[in-house]
Design a protein around this motif. Sequence first.
Motif, PDB file in Angstrom:
ATOM      1  N   ILE A  12       0.823  -1.205   0.000  1.00  0.00           N
ATOM      2  CA  ILE A  12       0.000   0.000   0.000  1.00  0.00           C
ATOM      3  C   ILE A  12       0.859   1.257   0.000  1.00  0.00           C
ATOM      4  N   ALA A  13       2.078   1.165   0.522  1.00  0.00           N
ATOM      5  CA  ALA A  13       2.986   2.322   0.604  1.00  0.00           C
ATOM      6  C   ALA A  13       4.099   2.257  -0.425  1.00  0.00           C
ATOM      7  N   SER A  14       3.925   1.417  -1.434  1.00  0.00           N
ATOM      8  CA  SER A  14       5.029   1.164  -2.366  1.00  0.00           C
ATOM      9  C   SER A  14       4.970   2.026  -3.619  1.00  0.00           C
ATOM     10  N   ALA A  15       6.149   2.313  -4.141  1.00  0.00           N
ATOM     11  CA  ALA A  15       6.312   2.982  -5.430  1.00  0.00           C
ATOM     12  C   ALA A  15       7.306   2.160  -6.246  1.00  0.00           C
ATOM     13  N   LYS A  16       7.225   2.294  -7.560  1.00  0.00           N
ATOM     14  CA  LYS A  16       8.056   1.490  -8.444  1.00  0.00           C
ATOM     15  C   LYS A  16       9.490   2.009  -8.449  1.00  0.00           C
ATOM     16  N   THR A  17      10.443   1.080  -8.370  1.00  0.00           N
ATOM     17  CA  THR A  17      11.870   1.401  -8.477  1.00  0.00           C
ATOM     18  C   THR A  17      12.490   0.492  -9.528  1.00  0.00           C
ATOM     19  N   GLU A  18      13.776   0.662  -9.779  1.00  0.00           N
ATOM     20  CA  GLU A  18      14.462  -0.183 -10.756  1.00  0.00           C
ATOM     21  C   GLU A  18      14.512  -1.641 -10.316  1.00  0.00           C
ATOM     22  N   ARG A  19      14.373  -1.871  -9.030  1.00  0.00           N
ATOM     23  CA  ARG A  19      14.417  -3.236  -8.503  1.00  0.00           C
ATOM     24  C   ARG A  19      13.040  -3.745  -8.081  1.00  0.00           C
ATOM     25  N   GLY A  20      11.987  -3.124  -8.609  1.00  0.00           N
ATOM     26  CA  GLY A  20      10.635  -3.540  -8.258  1.00  0.00           C
ATOM     27  C   GLY A  20      10.018  -2.604  -7.240  1.00  0.00           C
TER      28      GLY A  20
END
Length: 328
Positions: A12-20
């Motif tokens: 729920i608190a996640s954002a996309k990064t190069e590693r997922g």
Amino acid sequence: MKILILGTGGTIASAKTERGYKASLSVDEILKIAGIKKRDGVKLESRDILNLDSTLLQPEDWKTIGKAVFEAFGEYDGVVITHGTDTLAYTSSALSFMIRNPPVPVVLTGSMLPITEPESDAPRNLRTALTFAEKGFPGIYVAFMDKIMLGTRVSKVHSTGLNAFQSVNYPDIAYVKEGKLLVRHRPPLPTGEPEFDPDIDPNVAHLRLTPGLSPEVFLAVANNVHGIILEGYGAGGIPYRGRDLLSAVENVSGKKPVVMTTQALYGGVDLTRYEVGRRALEAGVIPAGDMTKEATLVKLMWALGHTRDVAEIREIMGKNLAGEVREV
């Protein structure tokens, strides 16, 4: 009315990064993206206490979360906890044992899709949790897909689907439809003064019974832990033909608790039903009854945090403390 929202991370608190996807957003950022600014007559306050993928959460973190919840009781009318889904059922069970007699609703929620995704289920789950925190009754609960479930009866049953949680061997508490709370089952409400009792011993192993599991493996594990959960087949039992696992269990069960749960999602353990189950009882195995695997594990940790006496632990495991088990 004041509601406190505690953030611990998760999808729920996640954002996309190069590693997922990675937990990185604050509660305030989550609420802003979800479009939850204020609610009539309700003041929302937020606090971030962790920001982790729930895979990374450890038993010590349950104490941190529990302490924050317990300290909120004097000031807030309800508490919502945003949490990752992978270990949410463990945390909801842990809080149920650590926090006795909560005077307000404590509701855990999360999402299967990050709040940053257009089709995220986060806003829906947040609104469900907030509605119950405002209009519900005291206890520890989980809110997901319009459902309110008792914290000790929840299991994650789907790794990707939005309807990822079910209440196991226990009815759903309520549903939220168009902002209205529809109560379906009212559990016994807490009585007495609130108490925070966070003592746990996390040195517990969970072994899944499989054809061919050797006594040597069981004993090697048993020698390095304070308690063991055996996840058996169906109603429960321990093999003694070919590889005599039963004798190995009997050698351990007088000194360390050996608790049997089941690989079946519903129904629970009944060691009186079959001969192999009765032999397990005679060998000293403690049946988990109809508890979820998550509640069984956490309850054994909590019991070991209070005593190492196997007879006392047997009594604790069979006693209904927070709606987790049907007493017989």
